[in-house]
Design an enzyme around this catalytic site. Structure first.
Site, PDB file in Angstrom:
ATOM      1  N   TYR A   1      -1.343   0.905  10.499  1.00 20.06           N
ATOM      2  CA  TYR A   1      -1.288   0.156   9.378  1.00 20.06           C
ATOM      3  C   TYR A   1      -0.367   0.586   8.520  1.00 20.06           C
ATOM      4  O   TYR A   1       0.431  -0.560   8.020  1.00 20.06           O
ATOM      5  CB  TYR A   1      -2.768   0.540   8.647  1.00 20.06           C
ATOM      6  CG  TYR A   1      -2.765  -0.089   7.302  1.00 20.06           C
ATOM      7  CD1 TYR A   1      -3.165  -1.362   7.115  1.00 20.06           C
ATOM      8  CD2 TYR A   1      -2.786   0.802   6.195  1.00 20.06           C
ATOM      9  CE1 TYR A   1      -3.304  -1.893   5.722  1.00 20.06           C
ATOM     10  CE2 TYR A   1      -2.831   0.377   4.753  1.00 20.06           C
ATOM     11  CZ  TYR A   1      -3.246  -1.048   4.540  1.00 20.06           C
ATOM     12  OH  TYR A   1      -3.280  -1.657   3.435  1.00 20.06           O
TER      13      TYR A   1
ATOM     14  N   SER B   1       0.885  -1.182   0.075  1.00 18.66           N
ATOM     15  CA  SER B   1      -0.058  -0.056   0.058  1.00 18.66           C
ATOM     16  C   SER B   1       0.971   1.137   0.113  1.00 18.66           C
ATOM     17  O   SER B   1       2.115   1.428   0.542  1.00 18.66           O
ATOM     18  CB  SER B   1      -0.980  -0.114   1.270  1.00 18.66           C
ATOM     19  OG  SER B   1      -1.214   1.104   1.700  1.00 18.66           O
TER      20      SER B   1
HETATM   21  P1  NAD Z   1     -11.056  -7.043   2.330  1.00 16.56           P
HETATM   22  O1  NAD Z   1     -11.313  -6.819   3.867  1.00 16.56           O
HETATM   23  O2  NAD Z   1     -12.028  -6.856   1.221  1.00 16.56           O
HETATM   24  O3  NAD Z   1     -10.444  -8.617   2.440  1.00 16.56           O
HETATM   25  C1  NAD Z   1      -9.831  -9.099   3.202  1.00 16.56           C
HETATM   26  C2  NAD Z   1      -9.338 -10.399   3.298  1.00 16.56           C
HETATM   27  O4  NAD Z   1      -8.538 -10.758   4.088  1.00 16.56           O
HETATM   28  C3  NAD Z   1     -10.878 -11.229   3.602  1.00 16.56           C
HETATM   29  O5  NAD Z   1     -10.868 -12.548   2.735  1.00 16.56           O
HETATM   30  C4  NAD Z   1     -10.526 -11.799   5.070  1.00 16.56           C
HETATM   31  O6  NAD Z   1     -11.145 -12.871   5.285  1.00 16.56           O
HETATM   32  C5  NAD Z   1      -8.889 -11.818   5.114  1.00 16.56           C
HETATM   33  N1  NAD Z   1      -8.589 -11.720   6.558  1.00 16.56           N
HETATM   34  C6  NAD Z   1      -8.956 -10.915   7.361  1.00 16.56           C
HETATM   35  N2  NAD Z   1      -8.419 -11.027   8.482  1.00 16.56           N
HETATM   36  C7  NAD Z   1      -7.712 -12.491   8.460  1.00 16.56           C
HETATM   37  C8  NAD Z   1      -7.125 -13.192   9.354  1.00 16.56           C
HETATM   38  N3  NAD Z   1      -7.046 -12.953  10.371  1.00 16.56           N
HETATM   39  N4  NAD Z   1      -6.639 -14.479   8.734  1.00 16.56           N
HETATM   40  C9  NAD Z   1      -6.840 -14.853   7.492  1.00 16.56           C
HETATM   41  N5  NAD Z   1      -7.390 -13.962   6.671  1.00 16.56           N
HETATM   42  C10 NAD Z   1      -7.858 -12.519   7.243  1.00 16.56           C
HETATM   43  O7  NAD Z   1      -9.473  -6.147   2.017  1.00 16.56           O
HETATM   44  P2  NAD Z   1      -9.075  -5.688   0.658  1.00 16.56           P
HETATM   45  O8  NAD Z   1      -9.843  -4.396   0.684  1.00 16.56           O
HETATM   46  O9  NAD Z   1      -9.602  -6.500  -0.740  1.00 16.56           O
HETATM   47  O10 NAD Z   1      -7.788  -5.418   0.881  1.00 16.56           O
HETATM   48  C11 NAD Z   1      -6.968  -6.602   0.417  1.00 16.56           C
HETATM   49  C12 NAD Z   1      -5.429  -6.188   0.536  1.00 16.56           C
HETATM   50  O11 NAD Z   1      -5.049  -5.185   0.032  1.00 16.56           O
HETATM   51  C13 NAD Z   1      -4.944  -5.996   2.130  1.00 16.56           C
HETATM   52  O12 NAD Z   1      -3.750  -6.224   2.312  1.00 16.56           O
HETATM   53  C14 NAD Z   1      -5.130  -4.245   2.188  1.00 16.56           C
HETATM   54  O13 NAD Z   1      -4.079  -3.850   3.032  1.00 16.56           O
HETATM   55  C15 NAD Z   1      -4.494  -4.223   0.822  1.00 16.56           C
HETATM   56  N6  NAD Z   1      -4.910  -2.825   0.257  1.00 16.56           N
HETATM   57  C16 NAD Z   1      -5.989  -2.363  -0.074  1.00 16.56           C
HETATM   58  C17 NAD Z   1      -6.432  -1.233  -0.676  1.00 16.56           C
HETATM   59  C18 NAD Z   1      -7.810  -0.864  -1.004  1.00 16.56           C
HETATM   60  O14 NAD Z   1      -7.883   0.251  -1.137  1.00 16.56           O
HETATM   61  N7  NAD Z   1      -8.781  -1.456  -0.756  1.00 16.56           N
HETATM   62  C19 NAD Z   1      -5.375  -0.174  -0.724  1.00 16.56           C
HETATM   63  C20 NAD Z   1      -4.038  -0.540  -0.439  1.00 16.56           C
HETATM   64  C21 NAD Z   1      -3.708  -1.816  -0.107  1.00 16.56           C
END
Ligand code: NAD
Length: 256
Positions: free
Chosen positions: A156, A143
């Protein structure tokens, strides 16, 4: 012609929602045998079933990455089910907001347990399996918060900064084993959960629209944008690509 990920065996953590679901579905469409994983059991089973229905190979493994034995079992599932492991996408992550002043030790520990320690434990278990296949690809989902300060995302950002360091250290450590490690800087993907986190901060559709207009390319990134980057880093075209930072940000947090 073979698909880019034909016969590759891949695990995508956190693939029961959002970006991870997009990556695992795209991997399966590109020919990979996939392990779907995450906390939402029913959804994970449903995603795996729908991949199989479309002619792909997929199983679901419940894994809470806070638990070391779950990390090990997750890797073992790929080996038991499909005979090995080629690709590990460390996508699972949480991004709750907390003001610096209000961040507790428990909050700090939990976010590090999932976003950083869980990745370490998965890679530690995955490396021998990849070595046995003559190499592999580790893709860490990062990120802009690793490189910039955003109010409410101090802890984070620290987890992602740690993950960035881990990626580069893994690239060096595992190069002799032909295990590549790369990082994707994700810009902003308004997934269902991301919207929930922002809604809890009082941010509505109008706020998103204003935010979009302020972005360099005036566009949010999509799950597919990130998945496409993962396909490249997982596949043979990237055989010499390791220690890289692929920016899927539409121009956000560009560095010189
Ligand atoms: P999301 O919340 O939609 O999905 C998260 C996933 O992680 C889910 O499948 C959940 O079950 C799993 N998860 C959460 N806690 C867990 C645990 N303890 N053990 C195993 N699995 C677990 O997230 P997203 O928005 O799709 O983001 C996914 C990744 O991308 C993350 O690492 C996030 O930091 C990164 N990211 C997202 C964005 C954004 O704008 N959405 C931006 C930058 C980085």
């Amino acid at each position: 012609m073979d698909k880019p990920l034909q016969n590759k065996i891949a695990i995508v953590t956190g693939s029961t929602a959002g970006i991870g679901e997009g990556i695992v579905r795209r991997f399966a469409a590109e020919g990979a045998k996939v392990v779907v994983s995450g906390l939402e059991k029913k959804t994970g089973e449903r995603i795996a079933a729908s991949i199989r229905l479309a002619g792909g190979e997929a199983v679901f493994q419940f894994a809470d990455l806070r638990k070391p034995e779950h990390c090990k079992a997750l890797i073992r599932r790929a080996v038991d089910e499909f005979g090995g492991l080629d690709v590990l996408v460390n996508n699972a992550g949480i991004y709750p907001h907390s003001k610096f002043e209000e961040t507790t030790a428990d909050f700090w520990d939990t976010i590090f347990e999932i976003n950083a320690r869980g990745v370490f434990l998965c890679v530690q278990a995955a490396a021998p399996a990849m070595r046995a296949r003559g190499g592999g690809s580790i893709i860490n989902i990062g990120s802009c918060c690793a490189f910039q300060h955003y109010e409410g995302l101090f802890a984070y950002g620290a987890t992602k900064g740690t993950l960035y360091h881990m990626t580069m250290a893994m690239a060096r450590k595992f190069a002799p084993d032909h295990i590549r490690a790369n990082w994707i800087t994700v810009g902003w993907v308004p997934t269902e959960n991301e919207r929930k986190v922002e809604a809890a901060e009082g941010h509505d559709e109008a706020w998103y629209e204003q935010a979009r207009q302020r972005l360099p390319g005036q566009e949010f990134q999509t799950v597919d944008d990130v998945a496409a980057g993962c396909v490249f880093l997982a596949g043979g075209e990237a055989r010499q690509v390791t220690g890289s930072d692929l920016r899927v940000t539409g121009g956000q947090c560009v560095r010189f």
